[in-house]
Scaffold this active site. Sequence first.
Site, mmCIF file in Angstrom:
data_model
loop_
_atom_site.group_PDB
_atom_site.id
_atom_site.type_symbol
_atom_site.label_atom_id
_atom_site.label_comp_id
_atom_site.label_asym_id
_atom_site.label_seq_id
_atom_site.Cartn_x
_atom_site.Cartn_y
_atom_site.Cartn_z
ATOM 1 N N GLU A 123 0.840 -1.209 0.000
ATOM 2 C CA GLU A 123 0.000 0.000 0.000
ATOM 3 C C GLU A 123 0.871 1.254 0.000
ATOM 4 O OE1 GLU A 123 -3.111 -0.008 2.954
ATOM 5 O OE2 GLU A 123 -3.208 -2.180 2.973
ATOM 6 N N TYR A 124 1.065 1.812 -1.158
ATOM 7 C CA TYR A 124 0.788 1.371 -2.518
ATOM 8 C C TYR A 124 2.026 1.703 -3.335
ATOM 9 C CZ TYR A 124 -4.098 1.450 -1.013
ATOM 10 O OH TYR A 124 -5.271 1.227 -0.333
#
Length: 359
Positions: A123-124
Amino acid sequence: MASSGIKGGYWASWAAQDFPANRIPHYFTHNFYAFIQVHPTTFELVTPDPDQALMRTFTSTLRSNNSSQKAFLSIGGGGGGGSEISDTFSRMASDGASRAKFINSTIDVARRYNFDGLDLDWEYPKNQDEMSRLSDLLREWHVALVRDSTSHPSRLLLSAAVYYRSDISYDGTHRSYPSNDIKDYLDFINVMSYDLYGSWANVTGEHALLFDRRAEWAPSISRGIQSWIDSGVPRNKLVMGLPLYGHSWELADPNVHGVGAPTVGPGRRPGPGDDDGIVTYNRIVQFNRDNNAHVEFDDTNVAVYSYAGRYWIGYDDPRSIARKVEYAKGQNLGGFFFWALGNDYNWQLSQTAVHAWDE
């Protein structure tokens, strides 16, 4: 009769004392151990003693509950594009040798602790170059899993938790996931269809609304899912995320309490939420009951919110969960998953979702 498809849930290992693995219901088909981390220099999985014991308990418990349940080891976790976890993934994925160390370590740990699959939670990726690194990683990981399967009864499955849509630009840097490689090398993706609004906003918002009729640009689950479909990922590889929590705010004026009402910040304690205004569903039920809260079901956008005094919470209840799962089935998606098991209230939302999927 149960329908085919994924009925999944992430199990938070750090909350094992309050919610041990033996309380996971048998009706979940795919269960994700969250999380194992990657060493920032060796790029191998870090498995301290407490996790070793918990992983053994996790997989053995699922086997005893229901032999058909799948156990996944989820690697990484949240923190945003500038987090230490995300930066470690970026460095690991930038070089073939470091990718190989990581991949070999994941297979070794998964086999040692009897997992059925591996799940990447990055993420991310923060730019298109990192998306290209992700592409290389997925391709090489898949090849290694196929090679490993020649000496085992079955191949380890491979999944990933991804942003709610196939492209990302919330921080001003636009990038797109490598959809072709996701299609070819992952068994499915867990689309994190939540956190569309949160404490960073100065107005109330439904953080996991299914639709948003206000404007074409407005974020919603349906628009996110459609972006993944448009990108070429098969519908049956898209697993829709359902949150067992809500986002809360402190209202600027208790008399102005609709969606988009001005706020003075997240609903921190002594309000219902933590420092970021997050409230688990079991606490939402208690807050609504204790404060005689007004509960509103947004039938247009398919979401729920409640308010009492200065505090406002956007969340899901059985009505919205049932509608979302019906939507997922109507779109021929691969299933649904919850974040995170243990935050439900008497399994109310979980059972609603399972029933809606199976009927």
